[in-house]
Design a protein around this motif. Structure first.
Motif, PDB file in Angstrom:
ATOM      1  N   LYS A   1       0.842  -1.187   0.000  1.00 51.18           N
ATOM      2  CA  LYS A   1       0.000   0.000   0.000  1.00 51.18           C
ATOM      3  C   LYS A   1       0.882   1.245   0.000  1.00 51.18           C
ATOM      4  CE  LYS A   1      -4.095  -2.174   1.631  1.00 51.18           C
ATOM      5  NZ  LYS A   1      -3.640  -3.313   0.855  1.00 51.18           N
ATOM      6  N   PHE A   2       0.523   2.181  -0.852  1.00 50.55           N
ATOM      7  CA  PHE A   2       1.274   3.429  -0.998  1.00 50.55           C
ATOM      8  C   PHE A   2       1.489   4.111   0.357  1.00 50.55           C
ATOM      9  CE2 PHE A   2       0.885   8.115  -1.566  1.00 50.55           C
ATOM     10  CZ  PHE A   2       2.165   8.341  -2.053  1.00 50.55           C
ATOM     11  N   ASP A   3       0.414   4.199   1.150  1.00 45.64           N
ATOM     12  CA  ASP A   3       0.503   4.922   2.420  1.00 45.64           C
ATOM     13  C   ASP A   3       1.523   4.312   3.373  1.00 45.64           C
ATOM     14  OD1 ASP A   3      -1.281   6.838   1.665  1.00 45.64           O
ATOM     15  OD2 ASP A   3      -3.038   5.751   2.405  1.00 45.64           O
ATOM     16  N   ASP A   4       1.716   2.986   3.268  1.00 44.98           N
ATOM     17  CA  ASP A   4       2.658   2.312   4.174  1.00 44.98           C
ATOM     18  C   ASP A   4       4.110   2.630   3.839  1.00 44.98           C
ATOM     19  OD1 ASP A   4       0.452   1.212   5.337  1.00 44.98           O
ATOM     20  OD2 ASP A   4       0.623  -0.721   4.312  1.00 44.98           O
ATOM     21  N   ILE A   5       4.376   2.942   2.578  1.00 47.23           N
ATOM     22  CA  ILE A   5       5.786   3.115   2.198  1.00 47.23           C
ATOM     23  C   ILE A   5       6.056   4.468   1.557  1.00 47.23           C
ATOM     24  CG2 ILE A   5       6.270   0.632   1.919  1.00 47.23           C
ATOM     25  CD1 ILE A   5       6.080   1.266  -1.151  1.00 47.23           C
TER      26      ILE A   5
END
Length: 204
Positions: free
Chosen positions: A170-174
């Motif tokens: 997920k984009f938000d995680d990384i």
């Protein structure tokens, strides 16, 4: 000046390196303003676009590819380079005409992998293969053959034989990692522009 650094002031340490506190301040200011400069238009939308374009970097996807290489590292004349290009185009034409890729690798390739029909095994998007090669390989579907690709080794044609899909990230995680990578990429572009302008011949 081999005396230990313990007990020395910052000024003394810098002096022994031939630089001053002023130099250090200037370097810090430069690197901070550089980061601000590179950072200035990096909004989430830009980061997300970069993430989407480079998903394979982050999700751990690996491809397995074979290649045929015409090595140009010892070549210096245009005539030699043209011949090398003709040779890789000929290999590509024969593959397109239906000849077996691994047989052609044995016949044409200058890479030790030719013994295994050009097989290089699995590799990730970044960190293992030179960039033009990795970029080309990751743009292919299984069974597809690339157009000739030039790297610092020579001219290649690449065939992807397997793709190992990575895990869903997920984009938000990384987001942090994505930003670091994009900053680094922008910095490299900037450095090469500066080098071009300055025409400094930096021996790698």
């Amino acid at each position: 000046s081999n005396q230990s650094l313990a007990g020395q002031t910052l000024e003394q340490v810098l002096e022994s390196h031939g630089s001053s506190l002023d130099d250090l301040k200037r370097d810090i200011v430069i690197s901070l303003s550089l980061e601000k400069y590179l950072d200035k238009d990096l909004d989430d939308k830009k980061l997300k676009t970069y993430f989407d374009q480079n998903k394979a970097v982050y999700d751990g996807t690996e491809v397995r590819a074979s290649h045929i290489l015409v090595d140009i590292r010892k070549m210096s004349t245009d005539a030699e380079l043209n011949q090398a290009m003709e040779k890789i185009k000929k290999a590509k034409a024969e593959v397109t005409a239906g000849k077996d890729f691994s047989e052609l690798a044995k016949q044409y390739s200058d890479c030790p992998s030719k013994e295994k029909g050009g097989d290089l095994g699995f590799f990730p998007r970044k960190g293992q293969m030179v960039e033009p090669f990795a970029a080309a390989a990751f743009a292919l579907k299984v069974g597809q053959i690339s157009e000739p690709v030039k790297t610092n080794f020579g001219y290649h044609i690449i065939k992807v034989t397997e793709i190992k899909q990575g895990t869903d990230v997920k984009f938000d995680d990384i987001k942090k990692n994505v930003k670091q990578d994009l900053l680094q990429e922008k910095a490299q572009v900037l450095i090469s522009q500066i080098r071009e302008k300055a025409k400094i011949d930096i021996k790698a």
